[in-house]
Design a protein around this motif. Sequence first.
Motif, mmCIF file in Angstrom:
data_model
loop_
_atom_site.group_PDB
_atom_site.id
_atom_site.type_symbol
_atom_site.label_atom_id
_atom_site.label_comp_id
_atom_site.label_asym_id
_atom_site.label_seq_id
_atom_site.Cartn_x
_atom_site.Cartn_y
_atom_site.Cartn_z
ATOM 1 N N ASN A 107 0.822 -1.219 0.000
ATOM 2 C CA ASN A 107 0.000 0.000 0.000
ATOM 3 C C ASN A 107 0.853 1.265 0.000
ATOM 4 O O ASN A 107 0.671 2.171 0.800
ATOM 5 C CB ASN A 107 -0.936 0.014 1.219
ATOM 6 N N GLY A 108 1.805 1.322 -0.932
ATOM 7 C CA GLY A 108 2.617 2.514 -1.086
ATOM 8 C C GLY A 108 3.885 2.517 -0.254
ATOM 9 O O GLY A 108 4.729 3.358 -0.457
ATOM 10 N N GLN A 109 4.038 1.604 0.664
ATOM 11 C CA GLN A 109 5.246 1.554 1.479
ATOM 12 C C GLN A 109 6.366 0.942 0.658
ATOM 13 O O GLN A 109 6.176 -0.022 -0.071
ATOM 14 C CB GLN A 109 4.998 0.709 2.731
ATOM 15 N N ALA A 110 7.557 1.526 0.735
ATOM 16 C CA ALA A 110 8.679 1.026 -0.042
ATOM 17 C C ALA A 110 8.986 -0.417 0.321
ATOM 18 O O ALA A 110 8.860 -0.829 1.472
ATOM 19 C CB ALA A 110 9.912 1.903 0.197
ATOM 20 N N SER A 111 9.396 -1.189 -0.681
ATOM 21 C CA SER A 111 9.753 -2.581 -0.453
ATOM 22 C C SER A 111 11.004 -2.671 0.409
ATOM 23 O O SER A 111 11.851 -1.764 0.385
ATOM 24 C CB SER A 111 9.994 -3.280 -1.792
ATOM 25 N N PRO A 112 11.176 -3.748 1.162
ATOM 26 C CA PRO A 112 12.406 -3.895 1.953
ATOM 27 C C PRO A 112 13.627 -4.002 1.046
ATOM 28 O O PRO A 112 13.547 -4.477 -0.089
ATOM 29 C CB PRO A 112 12.173 -5.213 2.717
ATOM 30 N N VAL A 113 14.753 -3.560 1.558
ATOM 31 C CA VAL A 113 16.027 -3.742 0.873
ATOM 32 C C VAL A 113 16.606 -5.079 1.334
ATOM 33 O O VAL A 113 16.726 -5.337 2.532
ATOM 34 C CB VAL A 113 16.995 -2.597 1.204
ATOM 35 N N GLY A 136 14.833 5.666 10.734
ATOM 36 C CA GLY A 136 14.066 6.604 9.937
ATOM 37 C C GLY A 136 13.026 5.960 9.043
ATOM 38 O O GLY A 136 12.418 6.655 8.225
ATOM 39 N N GLY A 137 12.828 4.653 9.186
ATOM 40 C CA GLY A 137 11.762 3.997 8.441
ATOM 41 C C GLY A 137 12.205 2.999 7.395
ATOM 42 O O GLY A 137 11.362 2.355 6.766
ATOM 43 N N LEU A 138 13.520 2.850 7.160
ATOM 44 C CA LEU A 138 13.999 1.865 6.196
ATOM 45 C C LEU A 138 13.603 0.458 6.618
ATOM 46 O O LEU A 138 13.702 0.096 7.791
ATOM 47 C CB LEU A 138 15.516 1.949 6.077
ATOM 48 N N ARG A 139 13.144 -0.342 5.663
ATOM 49 C CA ARG A 139 12.846 -1.755 5.905
ATOM 50 C C ARG A 139 13.968 -2.578 5.303
ATOM 51 O O ARG A 139 14.302 -2.438 4.123
ATOM 52 C CB ARG A 139 11.483 -2.123 5.303
ATOM 53 N N LEU A 140 14.560 -3.453 6.112
ATOM 54 C CA LEU A 140 15.772 -4.176 5.749
ATOM 55 C C LEU A 140 15.582 -5.664 5.999
ATOM 56 O O LEU A 140 15.068 -6.066 7.044
ATOM 57 C CB LEU A 140 16.941 -3.643 6.587
ATOM 58 N N ARG A 141 16.003 -6.484 5.045
ATOM 59 C CA ARG A 141 16.001 -7.939 5.195
ATOM 60 C C ARG A 141 17.429 -8.407 4.963
ATOM 61 O O ARG A 141 17.984 -8.194 3.887
ATOM 62 C CB ARG A 141 15.045 -8.606 4.204
ATOM 63 N N VAL A 142 18.024 -9.050 5.967
ATOM 64 C CA VAL A 142 19.453 -9.346 5.960
ATOM 65 C C VAL A 142 19.684 -10.849 5.931
ATOM 66 O O VAL A 142 19.035 -11.608 6.670
ATOM 67 C CB VAL A 142 20.147 -8.721 7.186
ATOM 68 N N ALA A 143 20.599 -11.281 5.094
ATOM 69 C CA ALA A 143 21.003 -12.684 5.019
ATOM 70 C C ALA A 143 22.515 -12.762 5.138
ATOM 71 O O ALA A 143 23.230 -11.815 4.815
ATOM 72 C CB ALA A 143 20.535 -13.311 3.703
ATOM 73 N N GLN A 144 23.011 -13.884 5.602
ATOM 74 C CA GLN A 144 24.446 -14.073 5.765
ATOM 75 C C GLN A 144 24.898 -15.282 4.946
ATOM 76 O O GLN A 144 24.103 -16.152 4.612
ATOM 77 C CB GLN A 144 24.804 -14.286 7.236
ATOM 78 N N GLY A 145 26.179 -15.318 4.638
ATOM 79 C CA GLY A 145 26.695 -16.451 3.893
ATOM 80 C C GLY A 145 28.103 -16.192 3.395
ATOM 81 O O GLY A 145 28.707 -15.149 3.667
#
Length: 318
Positions: A107-113, A136-145
């Motif tokens: 609904n208009g919210q930026a996709s996660p990075v 500040g509102g950034l959405r982040l999805r983090v993976a390791q490897g």
Amino acid sequence: MENRTPAVVGTGTDGARQLPAHADLNLLRTFLAVYRSGSFTAAAPRLGLSQPTVTAQIRTLEQQTGRELFTRLPRGVEPTPSAHELAGQVAPALDALAALEGGGPQNGQASPVHLAGPSELLCVRVLPALAPLVAGGLRLRVAQGLPEPLLEEIRSGRHDLVVATRRPRGRALESVPLADEEYVLVASPAWARRVTARPEGGGLCAALRDVPLVTYAEDLPIARRYWRTVFGKQLTARAAVTVPNLYAVLAAVNAGAGYSVLPHSLCQESLDAGRLTRLHTPEEPPLNTLFLVQRPGADANPDVARVRDRLRAAAGSW
């Protein structure tokens, strides 16, 4: 507008399997959310769906494609080679479409990075640098490897950005140097005193022969490189302890298990606190360049540029 992709059947000229005719865009969006989040449960709230609905949609897409897309694990799922192939086909188009629609299904919210890298570097350098953006509102999805799997995954669209310890081959992926990481030879103060108390004549390498070596891999990649670069000789020692990652190496060496070669950023706090001692200070310490790698088309999400610029600015002080 009907949520259907163009009719494509059979195989492409390169032999790759193509999508079935009239594949449902909603199924592909669900697939990409699961692919990037690593589980049905994590993907569900991003899509505004229930977990059973996500499971059912993935099952339907697997039936349509005739391919198993995910291996079910006790926690989450693991993409199959077919999933990597499919993600590479659909991710750029779906990301571009989400940008045109105003940020996709939220609904208009930026996709996660979607960001990935070595676990130790993420914790010590990357995530602290990005904390202000998250606040500040950034959405982040983090993976390791490890570098090789992560670079393969970014090629197939699973990540937007990858912090890698080597530059990717070819020109398909854009990469820029971030910083140089120094490697240091360290041990606990007790081991350091024993090493320096040895009779002269054999040098540091000889003094370390009876000290246990702690490493994260049997082939001793970091230690071998240090020996070759600093001492100009091959490391003949065998690992006394092998552990899963560099955090475990640090913990073992801090506890007095032996010596190791570690990134300076990881052991700096222990050195400052006196829990570790630097065993050698070469005139030209071995360095490893860190690279920031970006997926083609990732700029469709403006937050990717924010993360990229923030990391490049922060890396000046690493």
